[in-house]
Write an enzyme that holds these catalytic residues in place. Structure first.
Site, PDB file in Angstrom:
ATOM      1  CE  LYS A 118      -6.758   8.955   0.734  1.00 51.89           C
ATOM      2  NZ  LYS A 118      -5.731   9.794   1.222  1.00 51.89           N
ATOM      3  N   GLY A 137       0.556   7.546   8.485  1.00 49.54           N
ATOM      4  CA  GLY A 137       1.321   6.515   8.973  1.00 49.54           C
ATOM      5  C   GLY A 137       1.780   6.824  10.609  1.00 49.54           C
ATOM      6  CB  ALA A 162      -3.144  11.232   7.108  1.00 49.40           C
ATOM      7  N   GLY A 163      -3.063   9.916   9.766  1.00 48.03           N
ATOM      8  CA  GLY A 163      -2.193  10.121  11.200  1.00 48.03           C
ATOM      9  C   GLY A 163      -3.202   9.484  12.518  1.00 48.03           C
ATOM     10  CG  ASN A 185      -4.456   1.621   4.884  1.00 46.03           C
ATOM     11  OD1 ASN A 185      -4.914   0.560   5.405  1.00 46.03           O
ATOM     12  ND2 ASN A 185      -4.034   1.786   4.050  1.00 46.03           N
ATOM     13  CB  THR A 186      -1.259   2.811   9.333  1.00 51.52           C
ATOM     14  OG1 THR A 186      -0.671   3.055   8.137  1.00 51.52           O
ATOM     15  CG2 THR A 186      -0.051   1.787   9.893  1.00 51.52           C
TER      16      THR A 186
END
EC number: 2.8.1.10
Lengths: 252, 309
Positions: A91, A152, A179-180, A201-202
């Site tokens: 990635k 994040g 993301a996001g 993830n977060t």
């Protein structure tokens, strides 16, 4: 679908920021994810024990170049990842700005070109820019990973129309929202729009109960995908009665 | 006779508790530097609740009393938690995930922070100590009690508190790197532990007295014991600078990197393995959990002795 891997689950999970490796393992298992991403820029060779725990999950490992700010750094990290994990997957993240964590599209394309030529199967973290996407495909990428919003931030799909255009522009390239994503509803939305998977993830790692949140995202991703395949109804400006009014029998 | 291996916070607390319970015990100490040498020394069970499970918090609440009654220098002034204005969401999240706090005006608690942070969280029951002084005080206390502290071969039944060195017998033990700084900052006056929340670069500042502060700490999943990295220093110092610009003029007295011994669930525990008892996996919770674990271990040993007799 993703190079030679067609997972059942369309949820990819990051492995950072969990309360413990044990909670991480439970979250992976609850999420049903078969592809997990792992950083190693900062951990280096000494992170072997943690990586062994991740490999014990049985998931495909997608090493990432998080924390790299130049094409050179990212390429070096990718090569180290190939040795450490014995995979050609990477990635590719090249961060252009330390504060916004926005990808640097120029360095990204440069690094993608070199890594693809070197036999890597590259998953580039990019923006929704169509031309950057084309250059990445031209460089040899067979998956694109546009951001939903900054890493994040939990803002979800910040430029939904642009992401729709991207989906339409690359009908045959697997697209992963990278993301996001902060809430299951946002993940479901991405899947309804026809994206092939989401990576997050977060939102799971920092939840009060990461394992329960992993399960919530698994359900959302599955529902969104199912809805996309079933064919969503279009939006209308006016109400549409589900039974005809005209010509109804008058029974009085 | 019990022979405790390792003179870090776990070994010292275990030896102390066993001695207090009247069990014959000796402490074997080599020249290695324990991970607790670089610890923050925060007794902050409330704050740890952000990522640690309830058992750590319950054990941690007792730790404040335990340390206060065993060593001098426990400062019971609570913990102040703040976040930069744009990271207010972090403060809300922290408040949701922890207990034992109340909203507070940072400037009222720490006048040096006036005008910098509009709101904060105050964990009034928490405390801090200087780990090096506290460990030295426990050693002196043991010596005063007539407990042998020596190098060499164990003479009794082994209780292994060697931290990461016990990896030979505990294969699931891993090292989690932590980096810290000690600065001399005469321009800064903070009287209690202050935590700065940030999604990427959180830090805490623990007063060590006389204008000195410990700034910590990174958490990196690696067992690389090498010197502190430039990145860690930059991140920790910029976080400290965000807390108080006076840190820019601070003198960097010491940098340190240590490896926290951790089990997969990051919870300290005692267990039997390789024919001996272990107290290990202290992770970030050494000062918080060592006393409670030591008491639990002593209960276990005394119960077993009763069974045997």
């Amino acid at each position: 679908m993703f190079y030679d891997v067609t997972p059942v689950s369309r949820l990819f999970l990051g492995t950072a920021q969990y309360p413990s490796p044990a909670v991480l393992a439970d979250a992976i298992s609850a999420s049903g994810s078969e592809i997990i991403t792992v950083s190693l820029r900062r951990e280096g060779a000494g992170g072997a024990h943690f990586r062994d725990l991740l490999q014990a999950s049985g998931c495909h490992i997608l090493p990432n170049t998080a924390g790299c700010h130049s094409a050179r750094e990212a390429i070096t990290t990718a090569r180290m990842a190939r040795e450490v994990f014995g995979t050609n997957w990477v990635k590719l993240e090249v961060i252009g700005h330390a504060d916004t964590l926005q990808p640097d599209p120029f360095a990204l394309v440069e690094a993608a070109r070199e890594l693809c030529a070197d036999g890597f199967e590259v998953f580039p973290y990019t923006t929704e820019d169509l031309i950057v996407g084309e250059k990445l495909v031209e460089a040899g990428c067979r998956v694109l990973m546009p951001w939903g919003s900054p890493i994040g931030s939990g803002q979800g799909l910040r430029h939904e129309d642009a992401l729709c255009s991207m989906r339409a522009h690359f009908p045959d390239i697997p697209l992963v929202i990278d993301a996001g994503i902060g809430a299951p509803s946002q993940a479901a939305r991405a899947m309804e729009m026809g994206f092939d998977a989401v990576l997050l993830n977060t939102a799971v790692a920092k939840a009060g109960d990461p394992v329960a949140m992993a399960r919530a995202f698994a359900g959302a991703v599955e529902s969104g995908r199912l809805a996309h395949e079933a064919g969503l109804m279009g939006r209308r400006d006016m109400a549409v009665a589900s039974t005809p009014l005209f010509g109804m029998a008058a029974l009085t | 006779m019990f022979s405790v291996l390792g003179a870090g916070v776990a070994g010292l607390c275990v030896t102390t508790v066993l001695a207090e319970r009247g069990l014959p015990v000796e402490l074997l100490s080599d020249d290695s530097i324990p991970a607790s040498h670089w610890a923050g020394g925060m007794l902050a069970p409330g704050c740890e609740g952000e990522s640690a499970p309830p058992e750590v918090i319950i054990a941690g609440v007792k730790a404040v009393e335990w340390w206060s009654s065993h060593v001098p220098g426990v400062v019971r002034r609570g913990t102040l938690v703040v976040a930069p204005p744009r990271d207010g969401a972090e403060l809300d999240r922290f408040a949701r995930m922890t207990t034992g706090h109340a909203p507070a005006d940072p400037a009222t608690l720490e006048p040096d922070l006036a005008g910098r942070f509009a709101r904060g969280l105050f964990f009034a029951e928490e405390a801090h100590l200087d780990p090096r002084k506290a460990m030295a005080a426990l050693r002196d206390r043991l010596t005063g009690m007539g407990i042998p502290i020596r190098q060499g071969q164990p003479r009794g039944r082994i209780i292994d508190c060697r931290g990461l060195a016990a990896r030979d017998l505990l294969p699931d033990l891993r090292g989690v790197r932590g980096e810290m700084l000690i600065v001399d900052a005469p321009d800064v006056t903070l009287t209690r532990t202050v935590r700065l929340l940030h999604p990427r670069f959180p830090c805490y500042v623990v007063p060590r007295g006389d204008g000195r502060y410990m700034i910590g700490a990174t958490t990196v999943e690696t067992d690389d014991p090498g010197p502190v990295t430039a990145r860690a220093v930059m991140e920790l110092l910029s976080a400290a600078y965000t807390l108080h610009p006076g840190f820019a003029e601070a003198r960097l007295i010491e940098t340190g990197a240590g490896l926290r011994p951790a089990f997969p669930d990051n919870i300290p525990q005692f267990r039997e393995a390789g024919g001996r008892l272990h107290v290990n996996g202290m992770y970030r919770h050494g000062f918080l959990m060592a006393p409670a674990l030591a008491e639990k271990l002593a209960d276990h040993l005394i119960r077993k002795e009763k069974h045997a007799s």
